[in-house]
Design an enzyme around this catalytic site. Structure first.
Site, PDB file in Angstrom:
ATOM      1  N   GLY A 239      -1.992 -15.595  -4.995  1.00  0.00           N
ATOM      2  CA  GLY A 239      -3.070 -14.648  -5.256  1.00  0.00           C
ATOM      3  C   GLY A 239      -4.087 -14.466  -4.155  1.00  0.00           C
ATOM      4  CD  GLU A 273       3.833 -20.216  -8.268  1.00  0.00           C
ATOM      5  OE1 GLU A 273       3.225 -19.195  -8.658  1.00  0.00           O
ATOM      6  OE2 GLU A 273       4.563 -20.877  -8.998  1.00  0.00           O
ATOM      7  N   PRO A 274       1.836 -18.982  -2.484  1.00  0.00           N
ATOM      8  CG  PRO A 274       1.458 -19.703  -0.293  1.00  0.00           C
ATOM      9  CD  PRO A 274       1.890 -20.190  -1.638  1.00  0.00           C
ATOM     10  N   GLY A 275       2.145 -15.589  -1.489  1.00  0.00           N
ATOM     11  CA  GLY A 275       3.086 -14.566  -1.031  1.00  0.00           C
ATOM     12  C   GLY A 275       2.408 -13.696   0.006  1.00  0.00           C
ATOM     13  NE  ARG A 276      -1.618  -9.202  -2.088  1.00  0.00           N
ATOM     14  CZ  ARG A 276      -1.239  -8.093  -2.720  1.00  0.00           C
ATOM     15  NH1 ARG A 276      -1.087  -6.982  -2.048  1.00  0.00           N
ATOM     16  NH2 ARG A 276      -1.033  -8.104  -4.015  1.00  0.00           N
ATOM     17  NE  ARG A 312       0.748  -3.548  -2.090  1.00  0.00           N
ATOM     18  CZ  ARG A 312      -0.529  -3.429  -1.889  1.00  0.00           C
ATOM     19  NH1 ARG A 312      -0.998  -2.748  -0.859  1.00  0.00           N
ATOM     20  NH2 ARG A 312      -1.391  -3.989  -2.704  1.00  0.00           N
ATOM     21  CE1 TYR A 316       0.666  -2.317  -8.364  1.00  0.00           C
ATOM     22  CE2 TYR A 316       1.281  -2.263  -6.051  1.00  0.00           C
ATOM     23  CZ  TYR A 316       1.526  -2.667  -7.355  1.00  0.00           C
ATOM     24  OH  TYR A 316       2.645  -3.416  -7.619  1.00  0.00           O
ATOM     25  CB  CYS A 342      10.730  16.229  -4.937  1.00  0.00           C
ATOM     26  SG  CYS A 342      11.499  15.009  -6.009  1.00  0.00           S
ATOM     27  CD  GLU A 343       7.096  11.342  -8.004  1.00  0.00           C
ATOM     28  OE1 GLU A 343       6.094  11.052  -8.644  1.00  0.00           O
ATOM     29  OE2 GLU A 343       8.241  10.986  -8.312  1.00  0.00           O
TER      30      GLU A 343
HETATM   31  N1  LLP Z   1       3.079 -16.654  -8.309  1.00  0.00           N
HETATM   32  C1  LLP Z   1       3.308 -15.832  -9.351  1.00  0.00           C
HETATM   33  C2  LLP Z   1       3.647 -16.396 -10.647  1.00  0.00           C
HETATM   34  C3  LLP Z   1       3.218 -14.442  -9.179  1.00  0.00           C
HETATM   35  O1  LLP Z   1       3.442 -13.628 -10.204  1.00  0.00           O
HETATM   36  C4  LLP Z   1       2.896 -13.919  -7.894  1.00  0.00           C
HETATM   37  C5  LLP Z   1       2.801 -12.475  -7.670  1.00  0.00           C
HETATM   38  C6  LLP Z   1       2.682 -14.827  -6.841  1.00  0.00           C
HETATM   39  C7  LLP Z   1       2.769 -16.181  -7.086  1.00  0.00           C
HETATM   40  C8  LLP Z   1       2.331 -14.380  -5.461  1.00  0.00           C
HETATM   41  O2  LLP Z   1       1.115 -13.752  -5.427  1.00  0.00           O
HETATM   42  P1  LLP Z   1       0.425 -13.370  -4.024  1.00  0.00           P
HETATM   43  O3  LLP Z   1       0.078 -14.655  -3.314  1.00  0.00           O
HETATM   44  O4  LLP Z   1       1.400 -12.565  -3.256  1.00  0.00           O
HETATM   45  O5  LLP Z   1      -0.764 -12.606  -4.414  1.00  0.00           O
HETATM   46  N2  LLP Z   1       3.257  -5.619  -6.101  1.00  0.00           N
HETATM   47  C9  LLP Z   1       1.867  -5.980  -6.117  1.00  0.00           C
HETATM   48  C10 LLP Z   1       1.655  -7.464  -6.251  1.00  0.00           C
HETATM   49  C11 LLP Z   1       2.347  -8.102  -7.424  1.00  0.00           C
HETATM   50  C12 LLP Z   1       2.132  -9.588  -7.512  1.00  0.00           C
HETATM   51  C13 LLP Z   1       3.104 -10.195  -8.443  1.00  0.00           C
HETATM   52  N3  LLP Z   1       2.995 -11.610  -8.580  1.00  0.00           N
HETATM   53  C14 LLP Z   1       1.202  -5.389  -4.887  1.00  0.00           C
HETATM   54  O6  LLP Z   1       1.856  -4.702  -4.110  1.00  0.00           O
HETATM   55  O7  LLP Z   1      -0.001  -5.567  -4.698  1.00  0.00           O
END
Ligand code: LLP
Length: 418
Positions: A239, A273-276, A312, A316, A342-343
Site C-alpha cells: 500500500g 507485500e509492497p507492489g507499487r 489507470r 481511476y 472507440c470510447e
Molecule cells: N497485498 C494485497 C493483499 C493487495 O491486495 C495489494 C494490492 C498489495 C499487497 C500491493 O499493494 P501496493 O503496495 O501495490 O499498493 N490497480 C490499482 C491498484 C490495486 C491494488 C490491489 N491490491 C491501481 O492501479 O492503482
C-alpha cells in the site's frame, strides 16, 4: 528516485535512449529500469532491517518474469493472488517458503496447489474459506498454514476502488468474527493458523492509516494472548504510495521510522507485500503521436497507445505525468491526450498542458510500472505491447508484442456455422 532522466534533452532509461528502443521495436511499449527496481527494493529492505521482514513483492503489480526475477535475485519473496501467479512464481524458482497467497475467492484448485507447493501461508479472507482449506488439507493429508486477514475497519485516503480496510469492502474478516474464529480454531484441525494479515489499500502516501491499523492489530493480539493464542507472523500488506504528480509520500525510511515501533511491539515475524513502491516509478509507457486534432472547442493529441494498454487514467482518473521523449523549446499547449480506442473513456490525460508536439513525436507516460501492463487487455483487437528491461546500456525485450495469431488463439468456428 528513478532512472528515467533527461540527458542532452533526450529521455534516457539508465544509459539507454528511449528513442533508440522505439526505433528498434516500434511503439507503444513498456520500459522498465533494472536499477530502479533493485533500488526501490533495497530501500525497503534497509529501512525495515531492524525487523528483518520477508519482503513479498506483490506480483499483481507487475508480473513480468524478468521483473519478478530481478527481485527474486535480490532475495524477495512473493505475494500472489491466483494459480497463474503461483505457477509463474514456481517456474521462476521462487522459494515457496517466501510466498503468501491472498484473494477473497480462492478456488479449491488454487488452495490445493498452494498447499502442495508448501507456501508460507494462505491469507484467509472468510470463515467459509477456512472451512474449505480445512477440508482440502484433510483430503491432501497435509496441514495448511494460514494467516487470517483481518479487516481493521480503518479508512485510508485513496481512491475508493483501491481502499480495502473498511467493513464496506469485501476484504478480510471483521475483528469480532476473527476473535470467535480463533477461539473455535479446534474446528479446523488440519489448518495451522499462525499469522495475521492486513492490507488497508493501495497508493497510501501517509503513515497515519497504517498506524491506526497497527494499533488495532496490537489490541487484537493482546486479546488473543488473553485467550492464550500465540502467533508467529504478522503480514502487514502493501500500500505504500509513490509520486505520480505532486504527492509528498513518505520515504521508505520515514515510513519505517513511524511504523517500526508498532511492528516491534508485536514480537512477530514481519511479512510485507509492497507492489507499487517497487515497480511504479521503475517503469514508463512509451507511445507515439499519430495525429493532432483541433475541433474548435479543444485540442486532442491522438497517440498509438490506448486504454487497453494502460487503463489507470480511465479506471481511476489516475494522474500520470506525460512528457515528450525529446525536449524542445516549443511553447506549451493544452490538450486531451487520447488513444485510438472507440470510447470517450480512452484517455491518458484531460486538459493537460504539455509542450507542443507533432506527428511521430514520442511521449512517455511516467510512473507506469505498476498496474500497467498487468491490467492491459485486447479490447478493440489490439495486441498487448512489448515490455523491455534496461540494465545499464543494455536493453532486452522481455515480453514480445502480441501477434494476430496470439489474438485469435483458442477461437473456433463451430461446425454448425460452417
Ligand atoms: N497485498 C494485497 C493483499 C493487495 O491486495 C495489494 C494490492 C498489495 C499487497 C500491493 O499493494 P501496493 O503496495 O501495490 O499498493 N490497480 C490499482 C491498484 C490495486 C491494488 C490491489 N491490491 C491501481 O492501479 O492503482
Amino acid at each position: 528516485m528513478h532512472d528515467f532522466i533527461f540527458k542532452n534533452n533526450e529521455l534516457h532509461c539508465e544509459a539507454v535512449k528511449v528513442s533508440d528502443v522505439a526505433e528498434q521495436i516500434g511503439t507503444p511499449f513498456y520500459l522498465y529500469s533494472h536499477h530502479s527496481l533493485v533500488d526501490h527494493f533495497t530501500k525497503i529492505k534497509k529501512a525495515f532491517a531492524p525487523v528483518d521482514p520477508i519482503i513479498c513483492f506483490a506480483m499483481k503489480a507487475n508480473g513480468n518474469m524478468a521483473v519478478v526475477k530481478t527481485l527474486l535475485n535480490e532475495g524477495a519473496g512473493l505475494d500472489i493472488v491466483s494459480k497463474g501467479e503461483l505457477e509463474k512464481a514456481l517456474t521462476l524458482g521462487a522459494d515457496p517458503k517466501k510466498i503468501v497467497f491472498a484473494s477473497v475467492g480462492k478456488t479449491a484448485e488454487e488452495i490445493s496447489q498452494a498447499i502442495r507447493a508448501g507456501i508460507l501461508f494462505l491469507n484467509v479472507e472468510s470463515v467459509p474459506e477456512l472451512e474449505e482449506i480445512n477440508r482440502i488439507s484433510q483430503k491432501l493429508n497435509q496441514k495448511a498454514r494460514v494467516a487470517l486477514r483481518i479487516n481493521p475497519d480503518v479508512e485510508a485516503p485513496t481512491h475508493s476502488f483501491i481502499k480495502t480496510g473498511t467493513l464496506e469492502k469485501k476484504f478480510g474478516i471483521d475483528l469480532r468474527s476473527a476473535r470467535r474464529l480463533f477461539k473455535s480454531r479446534s474446528r479446523f484441525p488440519f489448518v495451522t493458523i499462525n499469522g495475521l494479515h492486513i492490507h488497508i489499500g493501495s497508493q497510501i502516501t501517509e503513515s497515519q492509516p497504517f498506524i491506526r491499523a497497527m494499533k488495532k492489530v496490537i489490541e487484537f493480539l493482546q486479546a488473543l494472548r488473553k485467550d492464550n493464542i500465540r502467533l508467529e507472523y504478522l503480514d502487514m500488506g502493501g500500500g505504500m504510495g509513490i509520486i505520480y504528480k505532486d504527492e509528498k509520500p513518505q520515504t521508505a525510511q520515514e515510513f519505517a521510522n513511524r511504523i517500526l515501533p508498532y511492528l516491534e511491539q508485536t514480537q512477530l515475524k514481519i511479512v510485507m507485500e509492497p507492489g507499487r513502491f517497487i515497480v511504479g516509478n521503475a517503469g514508463i509507457f512509451v507511445t507515439k503521436v499519430l495525429y493532432i486534432k483541433d475541433n474548435g472547442f479543444k485540442k486532442f493529441v491522438i497517440v498509438d497507445g490506448g486504454m487497453n494498454d494502460l487503463i489507470r487514467p480511465s479506471l481511476y482518473h489516475a494522474y500520470h505525468e506525460i512528457v515528450p521523449v525529446k525536449k524542445t523549446k516549443s511553447p506549451s499547449m493544452k490538450a486531451d491526450i487520447v488513444g485510438p480506442v472507440c470510447e470517450s473513456g480512452d484517455f491518458f490525460a484531460k486538459d493537460r498542458r504539455i509542450p507542443r508536439v507533432k506527428k511521430d513525436d514520442l511521449l512517455a507516460v511516467m510512473s507506469a510500472g505498476a498496474y500497467g501492463y498487468v491490467m492491459a487487455s485486447n479490447y478493440n483487437m489490439r495486441p498487448r505491447v512489448p515490455e523491455v528491461l534496461v540494465k545499464g546500456d543494455r536493453f532486452e525485450v522481455v515480453k514480445e508484442r502480441e501477434t494476430f495469431a496470439d489474438l485469435i488463439r483458442g477461437e473456433r468456428i463451430p461446425e454448425f456455422l460452417k
